[in-house]
Design an enzyme around this catalytic site. Structure first.
Site, PDB file in Angstrom:
ATOM      1  N   HIS A 140      13.689  -0.525  17.327  1.00 52.93           N
ATOM      2  CA  HIS A 140      12.735  -0.600  16.216  1.00 52.93           C
ATOM      3  C   HIS A 140      13.338   0.143  15.033  1.00 52.93           C
ATOM      4  CE1 HIS A 140       9.146  -2.108  18.587  1.00 52.93           C
ATOM      5  NE2 HIS A 140      10.190  -2.118  19.404  1.00 52.93           N
ATOM      6  N   VAL A 147       6.642  -3.657 -10.498  1.00 47.59           N
ATOM      7  CA  VAL A 147       7.835  -3.739 -11.332  1.00 47.59           C
ATOM      8  C   VAL A 147       8.207  -5.215 -11.396  1.00 47.59           C
ATOM      9  CG1 VAL A 147      10.263  -3.094 -11.555  1.00 47.59           C
ATOM     10  CG2 VAL A 147       8.584  -1.419 -10.762  1.00 47.59           C
ATOM     11  N   HIS A 161      10.789  -6.699  11.916  1.00 46.83           N
ATOM     12  CA  HIS A 161      11.892  -5.771  11.669  1.00 46.83           C
ATOM     13  C   HIS A 161      12.969  -6.344  10.749  1.00 46.83           C
ATOM     14  CE1 HIS A 161      11.028  -3.549  15.730  1.00 46.83           C
ATOM     15  NE2 HIS A 161      10.172  -3.225  14.783  1.00 46.83           N
ATOM     16  N   VAL A 212       0.887  -1.168   0.000  1.00 43.47           N
ATOM     17  CA  VAL A 212       0.000   0.000   0.000  1.00 43.47           C
ATOM     18  C   VAL A 212       0.925   1.218   0.000  1.00 43.47           C
ATOM     19  CG1 VAL A 212      -0.057  -0.135   2.555  1.00 43.47           C
ATOM     20  CG2 VAL A 212      -1.821   1.164   1.372  1.00 43.47           C
TER      21      VAL A 212
HETATM   22  C1  LIG Z   1       3.152  -5.219  11.125  1.00 44.10           C
HETATM   23  C2  LIG Z   1       4.393  -4.383  11.256  1.00 44.10           C
HETATM   24  C3  LIG Z   1       4.629  -3.673  12.429  1.00 44.10           C
HETATM   25  C4  LIG Z   1       5.789  -2.887  12.555  1.00 44.10           C
HETATM   26  N1  LIG Z   1       5.935  -2.113  13.670  1.00 44.10           N
HETATM   27  C5  LIG Z   1       6.978  -1.245  13.736  1.00 44.10           C
HETATM   28  C6  LIG Z   1       7.087  -0.339  14.821  1.00 44.10           C
HETATM   29  O1  LIG Z   1       6.229  -0.267  15.697  1.00 44.10           O
HETATM   30  N2  LIG Z   1       8.187   0.466  14.861  1.00 44.10           N
HETATM   31  C7  LIG Z   1       9.150   0.437  13.902  1.00 44.10           C
HETATM   32  O2  LIG Z   1      10.130   1.170  14.012  1.00 44.10           O
HETATM   33  N3  LIG Z   1       9.054  -0.386  12.844  1.00 44.10           N
HETATM   34  C8  LIG Z   1       7.979  -1.217  12.733  1.00 44.10           C
HETATM   35  N4  LIG Z   1       7.861  -2.036  11.644  1.00 44.10           N
HETATM   36  C9  LIG Z   1       8.938  -2.025  10.637  1.00 44.10           C
HETATM   37  C10 LIG Z   1       8.884  -0.851   9.664  1.00 44.10           C
HETATM   38  O3  LIG Z   1       7.562  -0.509   9.367  1.00 44.10           O
HETATM   39  C11 LIG Z   1       9.634  -1.262   8.385  1.00 44.10           C
HETATM   40  O4  LIG Z   1      10.935  -1.644   8.713  1.00 44.10           O
HETATM   41  C12 LIG Z   1       9.747  -0.136   7.371  1.00 44.10           C
HETATM   42  O5  LIG Z   1       8.491   0.456   7.158  1.00 44.10           O
HETATM   43  C13 LIG Z   1      10.332  -0.682   6.087  1.00 44.10           C
HETATM   44  O6  LIG Z   1      10.444   0.341   5.126  1.00 44.10           O
HETATM   45  P1  LIG Z   1      10.955   0.028   3.642  1.00 44.10           P
HETATM   46  O7  LIG Z   1      10.954   1.320   2.934  1.00 44.10           O
HETATM   47  O8  LIG Z   1      12.198  -0.747   3.718  1.00 44.10           O
HETATM   48  O9  LIG Z   1       9.882  -0.977   3.031  1.00 44.10           O
HETATM   49  P2  LIG Z   1       8.289  -0.836   2.899  1.00 44.10           P
HETATM   50  O10 LIG Z   1       7.787   0.298   3.702  1.00 44.10           O
HETATM   51  O11 LIG Z   1       7.729  -2.181   3.162  1.00 44.10           O
HETATM   52  O12 LIG Z   1       8.075  -0.430   1.378  1.00 44.10           O
HETATM   53  C14 LIG Z   1       8.226  -1.289   0.279  1.00 44.10           C
HETATM   54  C15 LIG Z   1       7.165  -0.902  -0.754  1.00 44.10           C
HETATM   55  O13 LIG Z   1       7.493  -1.465  -2.017  1.00 44.10           O
HETATM   56  C16 LIG Z   1       6.322  -1.998  -2.601  1.00 44.10           C
HETATM   57  N5  LIG Z   1       6.773  -3.027  -3.540  1.00 44.10           N
HETATM   58  C17 LIG Z   1       7.429  -4.175  -3.240  1.00 44.10           C
HETATM   59  N6  LIG Z   1       7.749  -4.842  -4.356  1.00 44.10           N
HETATM   60  C18 LIG Z   1       7.291  -4.087  -5.390  1.00 44.10           C
HETATM   61  C19 LIG Z   1       7.339  -4.233  -6.814  1.00 44.10           C
HETATM   62  N7  LIG Z   1       7.926  -5.290  -7.387  1.00 44.10           N
HETATM   63  N8  LIG Z   1       6.764  -3.281  -7.580  1.00 44.10           N
HETATM   64  C20 LIG Z   1       6.165  -2.196  -7.007  1.00 44.10           C
HETATM   65  N9  LIG Z   1       6.106  -2.009  -5.665  1.00 44.10           N
HETATM   66  C21 LIG Z   1       6.672  -2.940  -4.885  1.00 44.10           C
HETATM   67  C22 LIG Z   1       5.523  -2.496  -1.424  1.00 44.10           C
HETATM   68  O14 LIG Z   1       4.152  -2.685  -1.747  1.00 44.10           O
HETATM   69  C23 LIG Z   1       5.771  -1.419  -0.395  1.00 44.10           C
HETATM   70  O15 LIG Z   1       4.846  -0.351  -0.494  1.00 44.10           O
HETATM   71  C24 LIG Z   1       6.727  -2.844  11.494  1.00 44.10           C
HETATM   72  C25 LIG Z   1       6.481  -3.555  10.313  1.00 44.10           C
HETATM   73  C26 LIG Z   1       5.332  -4.311  10.174  1.00 44.10           C
HETATM   74  C27 LIG Z   1       5.086  -5.042   8.894  1.00 44.10           C
END
Ligand SMILES: Cc1cc2nc3c(=O)[nH]c(=O)nc-3n(C[C@H](O)[C@H](O)[C@H](O)COP(=O)(O)OP(=O)(O)OC[C@H]3O[C@@H](n4cnc5c(N)ncnc54)[C@H](O)[C@@H]3O)c2cc1C
Ligand SMILES: *[C@@H]1O[C@H](CO)[C@@H](O)[C@H](O)[C@H]1NC(C)=O
Ligand SMILES: *[C@@H]1O[C@H](CO)[C@@H](O)[C@H](O)[C@H]1NC(C)=O
Ligand SMILES: *[C@@H]1O[C@H](CO)[C@@H](O)[C@H](O)[C@H]1NC(C)=O
Ligand SMILES: *[C@@H]1O[C@H](CO)[C@@H](O)[C@H](O)[C@H]1NC(C)=O
Ligand SMILES: *[C@@H]1O[C@H](CO)[C@@H](O)[C@H](O)[C@H]1NC(C)=O
Ligand SMILES: *[C@@H]1O[C@H](CO)[C@@H](O)[C@H](O)[C@H]1NC(C)=O
Ligand SMILES: *[C@@H]1O[C@H](CO)[C@@H](O)[C@H](O)[C@H]1NC(C)=O
Ligand SMILES: *[C@@H]1O[C@H](CO)[C@@H](O)[C@H](O)[C@H]1NC(C)=O
Length: 584
Positions: free
Chosen positions: A562, A247, A518, A112
């Site tokens: 976190h 992608v 995490h 999302v």
């Molecule tokens: C349930 C849950 C609870 C959490 N609670 C906490 C908390 O309380 N505190 C904290 O610090 N951290 C928490 N985290 C961890 C934190 O949210 C994540 O580490 C962080 O948001 C990751 O960011 P990111 O940019 O690496 O990836 P993401 O935010 O996951 O972004 C990746 C994006 O890429 C998109 N995507 C993937 N593959 C493709 C593709 N092939 N084509 C197009 N789009 C694609 C996905 O849909 C997504 O929107 C939690 C995570 C979860 C799942």
């Protein structure tokens, strides 16, 4: 142990109204884009916001999921726990985990706009100074030291008054917070547990000291929860967001000197639908997260040669680190029966009451649901003389970082395999290993980009991790024997009650443990000349041009806290690296 107010990163709200939101590739701008960001998640959203500050820079985000606007559960902090397993989740599961008696567990990842930050539980920890300083050592780039990244951290968030306006002088330290878009605050609806936790840590001291605000550089101790809201309120006329589109491949577009150049992407909306190719003028930025990023690299011929050949993918870059070193924090729910009817158990069992509280939240922004279900958090170090240290070197980044974590929940937190019992009032102490030594991997299951990859986080697979988890159970039991808890806790519930020896506690942990969600490290940064790692310390893909990775997969080692505030901070620095490289 450092107890602290749980600082939460809450909710990433992009205002799609201020940018062009596209739902089909046919609507893409004919003029092209300077930057194509793969994944409108946590890191991708920060980058889009920063890169479009220059109105001449044209940016495209490609996001597999839908918009986050109007999703009530994603806006109500308390209901964050209800989001995994919904349409906002990729619904990944792990391989059978040897450390969990062969169980496979759900592995939530946001699908999302806002990514995993849209479905997470809002805890906001910036990481102790030594977490960042270790990154600087591992990457041989002082640009990742706390001294250097502090300004980026301060750009991510700012401390605000809680909704109920109460005086927070004793609850936070304003100088530990900055000026950014994520609003962080102490809990607005204090739970009956908060004072018990804080008084106990003040009383016990020693390994369980009180830490007023965990975001000052030492991340251990106990405090309260803080909640953060991210509102990116720029007017994005130079940003296009293409939703519901995946992608499927990153494409080599030529060569830049000796380096292979990857400035193209293939996209598709369904496995059988048409594919389209788009080329970025300046860079492709891969922000698909810790699972999506290595999967896409491997699908594109970038990864360990032997693994790619096994799937008959032609090898463009032999990079053995891709998908390796997956590291995560294991989480164990320890349940206790309590003599109180103030816990949220009743609310979860009574749909009318539940509806009433949601109503209160939507009309006044007040009530139980303004906070996520855990208000207080603490980090602890193992005793210095723990027997494990005769076999394993201390895995923490330094003495300012904890080995284990506690989160206190005023009710039955059904995060593991157990459902909430039909009767009874509970407290859950979630214990976690903050400095795990277990490592796992993400691997291709097939070459279909719409298939899920194989995810093996190796939960509780190392001796250190199970030792630390057992110690955390004992510490939880010690903690609640302190006088502030007298008359409140009536006893342990379920398997915890009969887990008396260390072996029984280990076995109890393997039966119920899950993940804190995490995961990091599957496309790690490392020094440019190092044989390990996937990107250099500027986050550029090694041996390539035009492709940068910015998300939690580049973390060279898991932080003892976190992770989301660190994702925002990494993205803030990356935005500066990109702007200065391209003069935009
Ligand atoms: C349930 C849950 C609870 C959490 N609670 C906490 C908390 O309380 N505190 C904290 O610090 N951290 C928490 N985290 C961890 C934190 O949210 C994540 O580490 C962080 O948001 C990751 O960011 P990111 O940019 O690496 O990836 P993401 O935010 O996951 O972004 C990746 C994006 O890429 C998109 N995507 C993937 N593959 C493709 C593709 N092939 N084509 C197009 N789009 C694609 C996905 O849909 C997504 O929107 C939690 C995570 C979860 C799942
Ligand atoms: C995840 O599972 C839920 C419940 O079955 C389903 O509604 C949702 O569409 C699934 N998510 C995806 C991305 O398929
Ligand atoms: C994983 O465990 C399930 C349930 O025990 C079992 O049916 C399945 O065969 C296992 N999968 C593998 C690959 O071992
Ligand atoms: C908040 O409380 C502190 C002491 O606890 C006090 O010094 C301060 O004046 C209070 N602030 C307000 C605005 O009341
Ligand atoms: C916050 O922003 C103001 C002005 O915008 C600046 O003067 C101040 O130094 C900033 N504070 C921090 C902590 O970055
Ligand atoms: C965004 O645009 C609106 C309407 O043009 C304007 O009123 C508002 O001030 C702008 N906001 C920012 C942050 O530039
Ligand atoms: C995993 O990361 C460590 C650094 O934290 C590195 O030394 C090691 O080589 C990496 N392993 C793989 C398989 O990439
Ligand atoms: C809550 O507990 C108190 C004290 O035990 C009792 O008087 C009260 O009736 C209980 N309320 C509910 C709704 O059960
Ligand atoms: C560690 O030291 C404490 C007191 O200093 C002692 O009670 C405990 O038995 C020691 N543990 C081990 C494993 O030596």
């Amino acid at each position: 142990m450092f107890t602290n107010l749980l600082i939460c990163a809450v909710f990433l709200c992009i205002r799609p109204s201020a940018s062009r939101v596209l739902t089909t590739p046919a609507e893409l701008s004919k003029k092209g884009y300077d930057f194509i960001i793969i994944g409108g998640g946590t890191a991708g959203s920060v980058l889009a916001s920063r890169l479009t500050e220059n109105k001449n820079t044209h940016v495209l985000i490609i996001e597999a999921g839908d918009t986050n606007e109007g999703v009530v559960n994603a806006m109500v902090p308390f209901l964050g726990v209800a989001l995994p397993g919904t349409t906002l989740d990729w619904n990944f599961t792990t391989t059978n985990q040897t450390g969990l008696n062969g169980r496979s567990i759900p592995y939530a990842r946001g699908r999302v706009l806002g990514g995993s930050s849209t479905i997470n539980l809002l805890t906001w920890n910036r990481g102790s100074n030594d977490v960042w300083d270790r990154w600087a050592r591992l990457t041989e780039d002082s640009g990742w030291s706390w001294k250097s990244v502090a300004k980026y951290y301060f750009k991510t968030s700012r401390l605000v008054a809680p909704a109920d306006g109460h005086n927070t002088t004793t609850q936070d330290i304003p100088s530990a917070h900055g000026n950014g878009s994520v609003e962080v605050s102490v809990p607005e609806f204090p739970s009956e547990l908060d004072n018990c936790v804080i008084q106990t840590s003040q009383q016990l001291g020693g390994r369980l000291p009180f830490n007023k605000d965990l975001n000052t550089g030492n991340s251990f101790g106990f405090s309260d929860t803080a909640t953060a809201y991210l509102n990116l309120v720029e007017n994005w006329t130079n940003l296009d967001i293409l939703l519901l589109t995946q992608v499927t491949k990153i494409i080599q577009t030529g060569k830049e000197g000796k380096l292979k150049e990857f400035r193209g992407v293939s996209i598709a909306q369904t496995a059988s639908g048409p594919t389209y190719k788009i080329i970025a003028k300046k860079e492709v930025i891969l922000s698909a997260g810790v699972i999506g990023t290595p999967q896409l690299l491997m699908l594109s011929g970038i990864g360990a040669k032997a693994d790619l050949e096994k799937h008959k993918v032609s090898v463009l870059l032999d990079l053995p680190g891709v998908g390796q070193n997956l590291t995560d924090h294991p989480l164990l729910p320890n349940y206790f029966l309590v003599d109180s009817n103030q816990t949220f158990d009743a609310v979860l069992r009574d749909s009318a009451l539940f509806g009433q509280i949601i109503g209160e939240w939507s009309t006044t922004g007040q009530g139980l649901f303004v906070d996520s279900p855990g208000n207080t958090q603490g980090f602890m170090r193992l005793p210095e003389n723990s027997s494990i240290f005769t076999k394993v070197a201390d895995p923490t980044a330094g003495k300012g970082s904890g080995h284990t974590e506690f989160i206190f929940v005023d009710g039955f937190a059904a995060l593991g395999p157990l459902q909430q019992p039909p009767t009874g009032n509970f407290m859950t102490i979630l214990t976690a290993v903050a400095s795990p030594t277990s490592r796992g991997s993400v691997a291709l299951a097939s070459t279909n980009p719409f298939d899920k990859p194989l995810i093996d986080p190796g939960i509780l697979s190392s001796d250190f991790d199970i030792f630390a988890m057992v110690q955390s159970i004992k510490d939880a039991q010690t903690f609640i024997q302190a006088t502030p808890w007298a008359g409140f806790v009536t006893g342990p519930f379920g398997g915890l009650a009969t887990a008396l020896t260390d072996e029984e506690k280990a076995s109890f942990a393997r039966t119920l443990a899950v993940t804190v969600n995490h995961p990091v490290g599957t496309a790690s940064m490392s020094p440019s000349k190092a044989k390990w790692g996937v990107v250099d310390s500027q986050l550029l893909l090694k041996g390539a041009a035009g492709l940068r990775i910015v998300d939690a997969s580049v973390f060279p080692v898991i932080p003892e806290c976190h992770v989301q505030a660190l994702v925002y901070t990494v993205a803030e620095r990356a935005a500066d690296l990109i702007k200065s490289k391209h003069g935009c």
